[in-house]
Design an enzyme around this catalytic site. Sequence first.
Site, PDB file in Angstrom:
ATOM      1  N   CYS A   1       0.519 -15.926  12.972  1.00 43.63           N
ATOM      2  CA  CYS A   1       1.507 -15.291  13.856  1.00 43.63           C
ATOM      3  C   CYS A   1       1.430 -15.959  15.230  1.00 43.63           C
ATOM      4  O   CYS A   1       0.544 -16.783  15.481  1.00 43.63           O
ATOM      5  CB  CYS A   1       1.168 -13.814  13.986  1.00 43.63           C
ATOM      6  SG  CYS A   1      -0.494 -13.575  14.665  1.00 43.63           S
TER       7      CYS A   1
ATOM      8  N   HIS B   1      -9.633 -12.618  12.423  1.00 41.30           N
ATOM      9  CA  HIS B   1     -10.364 -12.284  11.200  1.00 41.30           C
ATOM     10  C   HIS B   1     -10.074 -13.277  10.083  1.00 41.30           C
ATOM     11  O   HIS B   1      -9.380 -12.952   9.112  1.00 41.30           O
ATOM     12  CB  HIS B   1      -9.996 -10.863  10.757  1.00 41.30           C
ATOM     13  CG  HIS B   1     -10.664  -9.813  11.586  1.00 41.30           C
ATOM     14  ND1 HIS B   1     -10.147  -8.556  11.759  1.00 41.30           N
ATOM     15  CD2 HIS B   1     -11.822  -9.827  12.285  1.00 41.30           C
ATOM     16  CE1 HIS B   1     -10.950  -7.844  12.532  1.00 41.30           C
ATOM     17  NE2 HIS B   1     -11.970  -8.609  12.869  1.00 41.30           N
TER      18      HIS B   1
ATOM     19  N   CYS C   1      -3.891 -11.468  22.590  1.00 43.23           N
ATOM     20  CA  CYS C   1      -2.476 -11.560  22.230  1.00 43.23           C
ATOM     21  C   CYS C   1      -1.650 -10.652  23.144  1.00 43.23           C
ATOM     22  O   CYS C   1      -2.063  -9.530  23.468  1.00 43.23           O
ATOM     23  CB  CYS C   1      -2.307 -11.123  20.778  1.00 43.23           C
ATOM     24  SG  CYS C   1      -0.578 -11.045  20.287  1.00 43.23           S
TER      25      CYS C   1
ATOM     26  N   HIS D   1     -12.511  -1.237  14.642  1.00 39.47           N
ATOM     27  CA  HIS D   1     -11.808  -2.524  14.747  1.00 39.47           C
ATOM     28  C   HIS D   1     -11.824  -2.995  16.203  1.00 39.47           C
ATOM     29  O   HIS D   1     -11.592  -2.205  17.118  1.00 39.47           O
ATOM     30  CB  HIS D   1     -10.366  -2.356  14.251  1.00 39.47           C
ATOM     31  CG  HIS D   1      -9.632  -3.654  14.114  1.00 39.47           C
ATOM     32  ND1 HIS D   1      -9.144  -4.353  15.191  1.00 39.47           N
ATOM     33  CD2 HIS D   1      -9.305  -4.390  13.030  1.00 39.47           C
ATOM     34  CE1 HIS D   1      -8.553  -5.453  14.773  1.00 39.47           C
ATOM     35  NE2 HIS D   1      -8.635  -5.506  13.468  1.00 39.47           N
TER      36      HIS D   1
ATOM     37  N   GLU E   1      -9.841  -4.541  18.090  1.00 37.69           N
ATOM     38  CA  GLU E   1      -8.672  -4.259  18.933  1.00 37.69           C
ATOM     39  C   GLU E   1      -8.665  -2.797  19.389  1.00 37.69           C
ATOM     40  O   GLU E   1      -8.391  -2.495  20.563  1.00 37.69           O
ATOM     41  CB  GLU E   1      -7.379  -4.563  18.157  1.00 37.69           C
ATOM     42  CG  GLU E   1      -6.132  -4.296  18.989  1.00 37.69           C
ATOM     43  CD  GLU E   1      -4.860  -4.289  18.162  1.00 37.69           C
ATOM     44  OE1 GLU E   1      -4.689  -5.167  17.287  1.00 37.69           O
ATOM     45  OE2 GLU E   1      -4.020  -3.394  18.398  1.00 37.69           O
TER      46      GLU E   1
ATOM     47  N   SER F   1      -7.158  -6.575   8.901  1.00 38.48           N
ATOM     48  CA  SER F   1      -6.425  -5.325   8.703  1.00 38.48           C
ATOM     49  C   SER F   1      -4.996  -5.585   8.214  1.00 38.48           C
ATOM     50  O   SER F   1      -4.532  -4.981   7.245  1.00 38.48           O
ATOM     51  CB  SER F   1      -6.416  -4.575  10.039  1.00 38.48           C
ATOM     52  OG  SER F   1      -5.445  -3.594  10.071  1.00 38.48           O
ATOM     53  N   ASN F   2      -4.314  -6.523   8.847  1.00 42.72           N
ATOM     54  CA  ASN F   2      -2.910  -6.729   8.461  1.00 42.72           C
ATOM     55  C   ASN F   2      -2.800  -7.279   7.044  1.00 42.72           C
ATOM     56  O   ASN F   2      -1.875  -6.951   6.309  1.00 42.72           O
ATOM     57  CB  ASN F   2      -2.181  -7.588   9.502  1.00 42.72           C
ATOM     58  CG  ASN F   2      -2.462  -9.057   9.360  1.00 42.72           C
ATOM     59  OD1 ASN F   2      -1.796  -9.757   8.619  1.00 42.72           O
ATOM     60  ND2 ASN F   2      -3.469  -9.557  10.070  1.00 42.72           N
TER      61      ASN F   2
ATOM     62  N   SER G   1      -3.599 -14.077  10.107  1.00 45.45           N
ATOM     63  CA  SER G   1      -4.686 -14.939  10.572  1.00 45.45           C
ATOM     64  C   SER G   1      -5.083 -15.979   9.522  1.00 45.45           C
ATOM     65  O   SER G   1      -6.135 -16.594   9.624  1.00 45.45           O
ATOM     66  CB  SER G   1      -5.892 -14.069  10.944  1.00 45.45           C
ATOM     67  OG  SER G   1      -6.137 -13.099   9.940  1.00 45.45           O
TER      68      SER G   1
HETATM   69  S1  SF4 Z   1      -1.133  -9.797  14.355  1.00 43.82           S
HETATM   70 FE1  SF4 Z   1      -2.425  -9.527  16.194  1.00 43.82          FE
HETATM   71  S2  SF4 Z   1      -2.538 -11.578  17.064  1.00 43.82           S
HETATM   72 FE2  SF4 Z   1      -0.815 -11.600  15.633  1.00 43.82          FE
HETATM   73  S3  SF4 Z   1       0.992 -11.156  16.903  1.00 43.82           S
HETATM   74 FE3  SF4 Z   1       0.224  -9.232  16.051  1.00 43.82          FE
HETATM   75  S4  SF4 Z   1      -1.130  -8.403  17.622  1.00 43.82           S
HETATM   76 FE4  SF4 Z   1      -0.824 -10.560  18.072  1.00 43.82          FE
END
Ligand code: SF4
Length: 401
Positions: free
Chosen positions: A63, A93, A155, A183, A185, A320-321, A382
């Site tokens: 991203c 991560h 970010c 986490h 963040e 996490s994502n 990531s």
């Molecule tokens: S996933 Fe995390 S690093 Fe990527 S754009 Fe979203 S907040 Fe920013």
Amino acid sequence: MSDPNIPTEPPDPIRRGFGLKDQVRAERREAYYSPLIEKIRQAGNRWRIGGIELRLAREFGFCYGVDKAIDFAYETHRRFPDRRIFLTTEIIHNPRVNQRLIEMGVHFLGGQYAGRYGIEDVTAEDVVFLPAFGYEVQLLERLRGIGCITVDGTCGSVVHVWKRVERYAREGLTSIIHGKWRHEETVATASHVAAEGGKYLVIFDEPEATMVCDFIRTGEGSQLLAEKFRRAMSPDFDFSRDLERIGVANQTTMLSSESLAIAGMLRSALEARYGSEGIEDRFRMFETICTATQERQDAVQEMMADPPDLMLIVGGFNSSNTGHLCEIAAHHCPSYHIEEVDCLISPERIRHKPAGGGAAIETKGWLPARRPLSIGITAGASTPNRVVGEVIERLASWEEK
Ligand code: SF4
């Protein structure tokens, strides 16, 4: 003459690149680029390997926040060749990216890659890089005290969340953060609430939200809640006092549908307790899921309109994502969250993290023998394309035998 890129007193973090992007491009490309992924994208995200049809999600992989943090870290490394460079914890991560930084000579002060140095070893001669997730307010203060050069890779979408919760705190609202309390963040976000004198409570999922909502409605069970959320709330949190006026925000990488559902539950509970009049003063909501997370989730949802026979979701096991992408897909087809190409042990065995969490497990018989077979592929924000490309190459090596 002093370098305009390096602040003098007080030592504020450097937040802009050093203008060395062109110089680090080749090194970066070498580590993360995949010509195969480029080819598949140009072919409309579909690719055939023997009897397998591969379908790539419309959006996946690095991203904007990760891109920026990696560029900035590489530039920092180039800019300060004679200084020790530290990362406070993982930059993002993903094991491949963190390992590469270790190979470049960067030292980790915390997290799973921490080595022999701790923050007590940092001196004014060193450079400390703050990762994409951000930093705790106290940590930055400590680094300022040391007087080292600090480079901030946070970010912009995370900074956006901080601004929102800081505002809640100034307005006397308790911040309810939909996220994981441990986490990086969320830990950083909570510290920003506290620094403004505010209160916070971190809610992970709908069952936890239900417990909090039951308390808001009835005022009963505060002791149980205090035990349950002991690591997920301000140190002096008082359930009877601190849930009268709340503002909701999210860790940027949560499942957006769940965040909206939790916000709706909390609002209804406040209305049930205090009535609808004045609810705008008691309840605020600002969805802070970042655009990149949303786009990757939407792309998997789109693919699930016509689900593949199985889905591979590539990304760090602690990402996490990436985990949420797997959760979305798992409602529609067998879905395997893998970290690296080595997780594809054989056509018979796969190492993966189950949807919904838990430790990585090994599953047998994951790749059906029937052909034709469709496999969907996506990757977290990531995950380098290089890793996704290697996964496809391994599938191809089995299929083309
Ligand atoms: S996933 Fe995390 S690093 Fe990527 S754009 Fe979203 S907040 Fe920013």
